[in-house]
Design a protein around this motif. Sequence first.
Motif, PDB file in Angstrom:
ATOM      1  N   THR A 136      63.355  25.683   8.931  1.00 50.87           N
ATOM      2  CA  THR A 136      62.478  25.559   7.818  1.00 50.87           C
ATOM      3  C   THR A 136      61.798  26.604   6.994  1.00 50.87           C
ATOM      4  O   THR A 136      61.919  27.809   7.736  1.00 50.87           O
ATOM      5  N   GLY A 137      61.183  26.458   5.844  1.00 51.68           N
ATOM      6  CA  GLY A 137      60.446  27.478   5.252  1.00 51.68           C
ATOM      7  C   GLY A 137      59.725  27.015   4.299  1.00 51.68           C
ATOM      8  O   GLY A 137      59.708  25.969   4.143  1.00 51.68           O
ATOM      9  N   THR A 138      59.112  27.948   3.579  1.00 50.92           N
ATOM     10  CA  THR A 138      58.042  27.492   2.652  1.00 50.92           C
ATOM     11  C   THR A 138      58.216  28.422   1.308  1.00 50.92           C
ATOM     12  O   THR A 138      58.458  30.016   1.550  1.00 50.92           O
ATOM     13  N   VAL A 139      57.804  27.990   0.128  1.00 56.91           N
ATOM     14  CA  VAL A 139      57.825  29.040  -0.983  1.00 56.91           C
ATOM     15  C   VAL A 139      56.268  29.139  -1.194  1.00 56.91           C
ATOM     16  O   VAL A 139      55.334  28.238  -1.522  1.00 56.91           O
ATOM     17  N   ALA A 140      55.731  30.273  -0.819  1.00 58.99           N
ATOM     18  CA  ALA A 140      54.128  30.634  -0.912  1.00 58.99           C
ATOM     19  C   ALA A 140      53.315  30.447  -2.071  1.00 58.99           C
ATOM     20  O   ALA A 140      53.991  30.643  -3.258  1.00 58.99           O
ATOM     21  N   ASP A 141      52.406  29.936  -2.024  1.00 56.78           N
ATOM     22  CA  ASP A 141      51.465  29.754  -3.096  1.00 56.78           C
ATOM     23  C   ASP A 141      51.801  29.079  -4.267  1.00 56.78           C
ATOM     24  O   ASP A 141      51.192  29.165  -5.437  1.00 56.78           O
ATOM     25  N   ILE A 142      52.589  27.736  -4.119  1.00 59.00           N
ATOM     26  CA  ILE A 142      52.818  26.920  -5.233  1.00 59.00           C
ATOM     27  C   ILE A 142      52.894  25.427  -4.451  1.00 59.00           C
ATOM     28  O   ILE A 142      53.588  25.167  -3.290  1.00 59.00           O
ATOM     29  N   LYS A 143      52.038  24.702  -5.003  1.00 67.44           N
ATOM     30  CA  LYS A 143      51.750  23.344  -4.386  1.00 67.44           C
ATOM     31  C   LYS A 143      52.113  22.297  -5.608  1.00 67.44           C
ATOM     32  O   LYS A 143      51.943  22.598  -6.862  1.00 67.44           O
ATOM     33  N   ALA A 144      52.624  20.999  -5.254  1.00 69.15           N
ATOM     34  CA  ALA A 144      52.857  20.299  -6.483  1.00 69.15           C
ATOM     35  C   ALA A 144      52.558  18.750  -5.884  1.00 69.15           C
ATOM     36  O   ALA A 144      52.725  18.392  -4.798  1.00 69.15           O
ATOM     37  N   ILE A 159      50.846  21.086 -10.822  1.00 75.80           N
ATOM     38  CA  ILE A 159      50.975  21.909  -9.711  1.00 75.80           C
ATOM     39  C   ILE A 159      49.511  22.526  -9.461  1.00 75.80           C
ATOM     40  O   ILE A 159      48.393  22.512 -10.204  1.00 75.80           O
ATOM     41  N   GLU A 160      49.587  23.310  -8.321  1.00 79.25           N
ATOM     42  CA  GLU A 160      48.439  24.289  -8.103  1.00 79.25           C
ATOM     43  C   GLU A 160      49.279  25.386  -7.785  1.00 79.25           C
ATOM     44  O   GLU A 160      50.095  25.574  -6.697  1.00 79.25           O
ATOM     45  N   ASP A 161      48.936  26.541  -8.530  1.00 78.78           N
ATOM     46  CA  ASP A 161      49.922  27.808  -8.579  1.00 78.78           C
ATOM     47  C   ASP A 161      48.720  28.885  -8.181  1.00 78.78           C
ATOM     48  O   ASP A 161      47.840  29.209  -8.879  1.00 78.78           O
ATOM     49  N   ASP A 162      49.108  29.337  -6.964  1.00 78.93           N
ATOM     50  CA  ASP A 162      48.044  30.359  -6.387  1.00 78.93           C
ATOM     51  C   ASP A 162      46.437  30.164  -6.615  1.00 78.93           C
ATOM     52  O   ASP A 162      45.727  30.863  -6.621  1.00 78.93           O
ATOM     53  N   GLY A 163      46.162  29.037  -6.200  1.00 78.45           N
ATOM     54  CA  GLY A 163      44.839  28.434  -6.207  1.00 78.45           C
ATOM     55  C   GLY A 163      44.387  27.751  -7.376  1.00 78.45           C
ATOM     56  O   GLY A 163      43.235  27.366  -7.442  1.00 78.45           O
ATOM     57  N   THR A 164      45.157  27.873  -8.557  1.00 83.00           N
ATOM     58  CA  THR A 164      44.846  27.159  -9.925  1.00 83.00           C
ATOM     59  C   THR A 164      45.406  26.160 -10.144  1.00 83.00           C
ATOM     60  O   THR A 164      46.618  26.089 -10.263  1.00 83.00           O
ATOM     61  N   GLU A 165      44.617  24.920 -10.309  1.00 87.88           N
ATOM     62  CA  GLU A 165      45.341  23.524 -10.693  1.00 87.88           C
ATOM     63  C   GLU A 165      46.003  23.765 -12.223  1.00 87.88           C
ATOM     64  O   GLU A 165      44.855  24.150 -13.048  1.00 87.88           O
ATOM     65  N   ARG A 166      46.981  23.233 -12.505  1.00 89.22           N
ATOM     66  CA  ARG A 166      47.625  22.985 -13.637  1.00 89.22           C
ATOM     67  C   ARG A 166      48.156  21.935 -13.958  1.00 89.22           C
ATOM     68  O   ARG A 166      49.374  21.625 -13.648  1.00 89.22           O
ATOM     69  N   LEU A 167      47.337  20.642 -14.132  1.00 87.26           N
ATOM     70  CA  LEU A 167      47.742  19.329 -14.188  1.00 87.26           C
ATOM     71  C   LEU A 167      48.811  18.881 -15.210  1.00 87.26           C
ATOM     72  O   LEU A 167      49.416  17.827 -14.964  1.00 87.26           O
ATOM     73  N   ASN A 168      48.852  19.575 -15.888  1.00 89.21           N
ATOM     74  CA  ASN A 168      49.788  19.169 -17.339  1.00 89.21           C
ATOM     75  C   ASN A 168      51.105  20.098 -17.344  1.00 89.21           C
ATOM     76  O   ASN A 168      51.624  20.319 -18.384  1.00 89.21           O
ATOM     77  N   ARG A 169      51.391  20.819 -16.286  1.00 86.17           N
ATOM     78  CA  ARG A 169      52.406  21.734 -16.284  1.00 86.17           C
ATOM     79  C   ARG A 169      53.364  21.522 -15.506  1.00 86.17           C
ATOM     80  O   ARG A 169      53.304  21.038 -14.326  1.00 86.17           O
ATOM     81  N   VAL A 170      54.628  21.655 -16.133  1.00 86.18           N
ATOM     82  CA  VAL A 170      55.819  21.725 -15.515  1.00 86.18           C
ATOM     83  C   VAL A 170      56.638  22.944 -15.286  1.00 86.18           C
ATOM     84  O   VAL A 170      56.457  23.490 -16.283  1.00 86.18           O
ATOM     85  N   VAL A 171      56.773  23.471 -13.996  1.00 86.29           N
ATOM     86  CA  VAL A 171      57.524  24.814 -13.886  1.00 86.29           C
ATOM     87  C   VAL A 171      58.948  24.467 -13.168  1.00 86.29           C
ATOM     88  O   VAL A 171      59.261  23.379 -12.535  1.00 86.29           O
ATOM     89  N   PHE A 172      59.960  25.274 -13.467  1.00 87.18           N
ATOM     90  CA  PHE A 172      61.037  25.178 -12.873  1.00 87.18           C
ATOM     91  C   PHE A 172      61.702  26.502 -12.264  1.00 87.18           C
ATOM     92  O   PHE A 172      61.377  27.634 -12.862  1.00 87.18           O
ATOM     93  N   SER A 173      62.653  26.416 -11.461  1.00 82.69           N
ATOM     94  CA  SER A 173      63.039  27.576 -10.793  1.00 82.69           C
ATOM     95  C   SER A 173      64.006  28.225 -11.351  1.00 82.69           C
ATOM     96  O   SER A 173      64.658  27.559 -12.304  1.00 82.69           O
ATOM     97  N   GLY A 174      64.431  29.270 -11.037  1.00 81.27           N
ATOM     98  CA  GLY A 174      65.832  29.651 -11.532  1.00 81.27           C
ATOM     99  C   GLY A 174      66.939  28.985 -10.799  1.00 81.27           C
ATOM    100  O   GLY A 174      66.906  28.370  -9.678  1.00 81.27           O
ATOM    101  N   GLU A 175      68.233  29.128 -11.679  1.00 80.62           N
ATOM    102  CA  GLU A 175      69.314  28.128 -11.212  1.00 80.62           C
ATOM    103  C   GLU A 175      70.100  28.616  -9.877  1.00 80.62           C
ATOM    104  O   GLU A 175      70.246  29.856  -9.698  1.00 80.62           O
TER     105      GLU A 175
END
Length: 240
Positions: A136-144, A159-175
């Motif tokens: 198992t593992g985690t990707v630190a400082d990002i919640k959703a 999401i919550e990114d590094d403690g900041t809530e961004r309720l209307n944001r979509v983030v995506f990882s690299g391929e």
Amino acid sequence: MKRYIKRFYDFGGGINDFTSPYVMKDRQFEELKNADVSTPGKLQKSLGYAELGTSSGTDAVRGLFVFEQGDGTKTLLRMHDTDLDKYASGWSNVVSTFTTSTGRARAVNGYVDGEERIYIVTEFNDDLFYYNGTTTGTVADIKAKHIEYYNNKIFLANIEDDGTERLNRVVFSGEGTDVFADTDYFDDVGEPITALKVYGRVLYVFTENRMFYYDGYALTGVPGQYGTTSSESVRVVNGM
């Protein structure tokens, strides 16, 4: 005068406006107006249910997922209080490091960093978590609150990114990775995101009052008020 209803054509394939008319499947249409694409149901007696394994305590199950691997292996997983358990002739613990909460857990399967993984979010309680069947593992400082896997990328919304809530944001990882660059996001939906769903060849984004689709290049609003207050209401049924 008695009313007669006659079916002239089966519209079960629904609308498919993302491909050429020369390669569309039978019963699919580029445009439909005032057409019923539903499947008639029937009334029948419920067959009841059987308990799958046994549990201790009174805490509710916060999520139930299937981890599918390329060799055909399918593992049933559940989030139960702080525990992630797997089922194989009985429940056994995978890890017990989640935050005690009643928040809903959601998951997607993906091929990341050269291996098959299942990724799990638990709203704003825990960092993005993964399990590959062994470790198992985690990707630190990002919640959703919402997660989907589209175009070989992980998408997180509300999401919550590094403690900041961004309720209307979509983030995506690299391929093919779970690395989220600071510039890989869009947040012009106008209100908090309530659901994500991959259907066909696009990713749909829902708010309470709006629906958008993302084709990998641009975010497009769907005319009308087609939002939802609950992600559980967004389902793909019979391929529609």
